[in-house]
Design a protein around this motif. Structure first.
Motif, PDB file in Angstrom:
ATOM      1  N   VAL A 113       0.865  -1.183   0.000  1.00  0.00           N
ATOM      2  CA  VAL A 113       0.000   0.000   0.000  1.00  0.00           C
ATOM      3  C   VAL A 113       0.898   1.227   0.000  1.00  0.00           C
ATOM      4  N   ARG A 114       0.749   2.065  -1.002  1.00  0.00           N
ATOM      5  CA  ARG A 114       1.588   3.256  -1.110  1.00  0.00           C
ATOM      6  C   ARG A 114       0.763   4.451  -1.570  1.00  0.00           C
ATOM      7  N   GLU A 115       1.198   5.623  -1.145  1.00  0.00           N
ATOM      8  CA  GLU A 115       0.617   6.865  -1.647  1.00  0.00           C
ATOM      9  C   GLU A 115       1.624   7.506  -2.588  1.00  0.00           C
ATOM     10  N   LYS A 116       1.160   7.904  -3.753  1.00  0.00           N
ATOM     11  CA  LYS A 116       2.068   8.448  -4.764  1.00  0.00           C
ATOM     12  C   LYS A 116       1.447   9.673  -5.415  1.00  0.00           C
ATOM     13  N   LYS A 117       2.276  10.688  -5.606  1.00  0.00           N
ATOM     14  CA  LYS A 117       1.822  11.890  -6.301  1.00  0.00           C
ATOM     15  C   LYS A 117       2.256  11.763  -7.761  1.00  0.00           C
ATOM     16  N   PHE A 118       1.320  11.443  -8.634  1.00  0.00           N
ATOM     17  CA  PHE A 118       1.621  11.234 -10.048  1.00  0.00           C
ATOM     18  C   PHE A 118       1.785  12.563 -10.787  1.00  0.00           C
ATOM     19  N   ILE A 119       0.990  13.544 -10.381  1.00  0.00           N
ATOM     20  CA  ILE A 119       0.971  14.832 -11.057  1.00  0.00           C
ATOM     21  C   ILE A 119       1.564  15.893 -10.144  1.00  0.00           C
ATOM     22  N   LYS A 120       2.454  16.720 -10.682  1.00  0.00           N
ATOM     23  CA  LYS A 120       3.026  17.804  -9.891  1.00  0.00           C
ATOM     24  C   LYS A 120       1.906  18.709  -9.382  1.00  0.00           C
ATOM     25  N   ASN A 121       1.944  19.006  -8.102  1.00  0.00           N
ATOM     26  CA  ASN A 121       0.918  19.810  -7.424  1.00  0.00           C
ATOM     27  C   ASN A 121      -0.442  19.108  -7.377  1.00  0.00           C
ATOM     28  N   ILE A 170      -2.585   2.951 -18.419  1.00  0.00           N
ATOM     29  CA  ILE A 170      -3.905   3.567 -18.610  1.00  0.00           C
ATOM     30  C   ILE A 170      -4.962   2.744 -17.888  1.00  0.00           C
ATOM     31  N   THR A 171      -4.965   1.444 -18.145  1.00  0.00           N
ATOM     32  CA  THR A 171      -5.932   0.555 -17.505  1.00  0.00           C
ATOM     33  C   THR A 171      -5.610   0.375 -16.024  1.00  0.00           C
ATOM     34  N   PHE A 172      -4.329   0.376 -15.681  1.00  0.00           N
ATOM     35  CA  PHE A 172      -3.895   0.295 -14.283  1.00  0.00           C
ATOM     36  C   PHE A 172      -4.495   1.431 -13.454  1.00  0.00           C
ATOM     37  N   GLY A 173      -4.615   2.594 -14.088  1.00  0.00           N
ATOM     38  CA  GLY A 173      -5.186   3.750 -13.402  1.00  0.00           C
ATOM     39  C   GLY A 173      -4.144   4.752 -12.949  1.00  0.00           C
ATOM     40  N   TRP A 174      -3.205   5.057 -13.845  1.00  0.00           N
ATOM     41  CA  TRP A 174      -2.153   6.034 -13.550  1.00  0.00           C
ATOM     42  C   TRP A 174      -2.787   7.385 -13.217  1.00  0.00           C
ATOM     43  N   GLY A 175      -2.498   7.889 -12.026  1.00  0.00           N
ATOM     44  CA  GLY A 175      -2.957   9.223 -11.647  1.00  0.00           C
ATOM     45  C   GLY A 175      -4.353   9.308 -11.065  1.00  0.00           C
ATOM     46  N   PHE A 178      -3.985  13.867 -18.377  1.00  0.00           N
ATOM     47  CA  PHE A 178      -3.007  14.437 -17.458  1.00  0.00           C
ATOM     48  C   PHE A 178      -1.749  14.842 -18.220  1.00  0.00           C
ATOM     49  N   ASP A 179      -1.431  14.046 -19.229  1.00  0.00           N
ATOM     50  CA  ASP A 179      -0.209  14.239 -20.008  1.00  0.00           C
ATOM     51  C   ASP A 179      -0.482  13.799 -21.438  1.00  0.00           C
ATOM     52  N   LEU A 180       0.457  13.113 -22.048  1.00  0.00           N
ATOM     53  CA  LEU A 180       0.281  12.682 -23.433  1.00  0.00           C
ATOM     54  C   LEU A 180      -0.779  11.602 -23.592  1.00  0.00           C
ATOM     55  N   CYS A 181      -0.935  10.738 -22.586  1.00  0.00           N
ATOM     56  CA  CYS A 181      -1.792   9.567 -22.792  1.00  0.00           C
ATOM     57  C   CYS A 181      -2.706   9.204 -21.636  1.00  0.00           C
ATOM     58  N   HIS A 182      -2.401   9.627 -20.409  1.00  0.00           N
ATOM     59  CA  HIS A 182      -3.155   9.135 -19.257  1.00  0.00           C
ATOM     60  C   HIS A 182      -4.443   9.927 -19.033  1.00  0.00           C
ATOM     61  N   PRO A 183      -5.584   9.245 -19.076  1.00  0.00           N
ATOM     62  CA  PRO A 183      -6.880   9.923 -18.940  1.00  0.00           C
ATOM     63  C   PRO A 183      -7.116  10.459 -17.528  1.00  0.00           C
ATOM     64  N   THR A 184      -7.827  11.555 -17.453  1.00  0.00           N
ATOM     65  CA  THR A 184      -8.248  12.124 -16.176  1.00  0.00           C
ATOM     66  C   THR A 184      -9.456  11.337 -15.656  1.00  0.00           C
ATOM     67  N   PRO A 185      -9.877  11.573 -14.408  1.00  0.00           N
ATOM     68  CA  PRO A 185     -11.070  10.879 -13.902  1.00  0.00           C
ATOM     69  C   PRO A 185     -12.295  11.056 -14.797  1.00  0.00           C
ATOM     70  N   LEU A 186     -12.463  12.257 -15.362  1.00  0.00           N
ATOM     71  CA  LEU A 186     -13.596  12.496 -16.258  1.00  0.00           C
ATOM     72  C   LEU A 186     -13.526  11.587 -17.483  1.00  0.00           C
ATOM     73  N   ALA A 187     -12.339  11.482 -18.083  1.00  0.00           N
ATOM     74  CA  ALA A 187     -12.176  10.637 -19.268  1.00  0.00           C
ATOM     75  C   ALA A 187     -12.382   9.164 -18.925  1.00  0.00           C
ATOM     76  N   HIS A 188     -11.938   8.746 -17.744  1.00  0.00           N
ATOM     77  CA  HIS A 188     -12.183   7.366 -17.301  1.00  0.00           C
ATOM     78  C   HIS A 188     -13.687   7.106 -17.185  1.00  0.00           C
ATOM     79  N   GLN A 189     -14.393   8.066 -16.617  1.00  0.00           N
ATOM     80  CA  GLN A 189     -15.837   7.918 -16.438  1.00  0.00           C
ATOM     81  C   GLN A 189     -16.549   7.774 -17.782  1.00  0.00           C
TER      82      GLN A 189
END
Length: 374
Positions: free
Chosen positions: A62-70, A106-111, A343-354
């Motif tokens: 179990v880890r907490e990670k900041k994928f996006i700056k700020n 992407i499927t893993f849920g980056w960010g 978020f970047d070149l390829c990783h969808p935001t929560p809205l795009a996932h929805q």
């Protein structure tokens, strides 16, 4: 003469002391950085097999990670079976329809949080739409995988869940082999030395001199290129309206997502998808392919940008594999919603996932892939 010799000797000793002090300081910095890397790696939720270069998630981590700056810290929780999902039994209950979602970051849920991934949102949608049947959508994805590794995961672990459907989340760099392409620059002992890298990267001249020296010593391959050399071109954003700049961007990304515009990559992709279909058929379950776009395809509409999706569509059609191209949907959302889709070149935001989960749900229904579980 004696005084001159004494002066030279004294200054030589001082010079040696200075050199020794500098080297000792650099050594301390290197040791400190190595300890820092060791601490960071102990907090990682995945490991890389140093022999095969294959990636695996660490069960129970179990880890907490900041994928996006700020951005917010995201919780990454790996279950006891080694997947980013809730605790799941390998044994499937009666009247349960199981979908195994297979893919990369992407499927893993980056960010995004687990419940925000399109995988878990799809599960929620299916349960609400069909209260009389139990649906499970299980995520066995790992960051930075290609089709070669995904096929291995499916064979080794995915079929243990007795899936009724395997949902492959395809991304444009999926032809990338385990460990990277042959002409892709790989980390060497030099690249792992923090202080050396900092020194040679001080100026373009020192970088050029260091590269020539490493090639001459046989440490670096002459034609090796960086996988991410496209980033500088991408950040200029000249490619949005300039077709030549777009082609240059794609060419610079030929060791990453740009490989999807190289015809030879589709031979490997066709082979892996063919084998994946054979594996699922032998397990008496269905296979469907979902293709995620790269953001440059969404923000521009040059006709040649659609070629990767056309290739994949033809491959799936020839094998009667249901195929969903998400590019038209992303382009539509890009003109109708104010929030960002990436978020970047390829990783969808929560809205795009929805929104992706909603489109996939309709796709599965249209293709009649949600019939009686086996």
């Amino acid at each position: 003469m004696t005084r001159i010799n004494s002066y030279l000797k004294e200054n030589f000793i001082n010079f040696l002391l200075l050199v020794g002090t500098v080297l000792f300081t650099l050594l301390l910095i290197e040791v400190g950085h190595s300890i820092y890397k060791l601490i960071r790696s102990s907090k990682s939720y995945f490991r890389i097999d140093q022999t095969t270069q294959e990636r695996y998630l660490i069960p129970g981590m179990v880890r907490e990670k900041k994928f996006i700056k700020n951005g917010p810290k995201i919780t990454i929780r790996i279950n006891s079976l080694g997947w980013r999902d809730r605790e799941i039994s390998l044994e499937k209950k009666e009247d349960t329809f199981r979908i195994v979602a297979l893919g990369d970051s992407i499927t893993f849920g980056w960010g995004v949080e687990l419940h925000e991934t399109y995988v878990k949102q799809l599960e929620t949608i299916l349960k609400k739409q069909n209260s009389y049947k139990n649906y499970e959508v299980i995520n066995i994805s790992i960051e930075d995988l290609g089709l070669q590794e995904e096929l291995k995961l499916l064979k080794q672990f995915g079929l243990d869940f007795q899936p009724d459907l395997v949902l492959l989340g395809f991304y444009l760099n999926d032809a990338r082999p385990i460990g990277g392409f042959p002409n892709e620059s790989k980390p060497t002992w030099f690249h792992r030395r923090y202080t050396l890298r900092k020194i040679v990267n001080l100026t373009p001249l020192t970088k050029s001199m260091a590269k020539k020296a490493l090639i001459k010593l046989g440490i670096m391959t002459p034609n090796a290129s960086s996988r991410f050399r496209w980033i500088d071109t991408f950040t200029t954003r000249e490619w949005v309206t300039n077709q030549d700049k777009m082609k240059l961007l794609i060419k610079s990304a030929d060791l990453d997502w740009g490989v999807a515009w190289k015809s030879q990559s589709w031979t490997a992709i066709n082979q892996y998808i063919q084998e994946m279909q054979e594996v699922t058929q032998s397990a008496d379950c269905s296979l469907a392919v979902i293709c995620f776009p790269v953001s440059v395809q969404v923000e521009s509409d040059f006709t040649f940008l659609d070629k990767p999706q056309q290739h994949l569509s033809e491959i799936c059609s020839s094998k009667s594999i249901p195929f969903l191209n998400l590019l038209p949907s992303f382009r539509h959302w890009n003109t109708t919603v104010e929030e960002p889709l990436f978020f970047d070149l390829c990783h969808p935001t929560p809205l795009a996932h929805q929104k992706t989960a909603q489109v996939i749900s309709k796709f599965l229904d249209t293709e009649r892939l949600l019939l009686t579980p086996r």
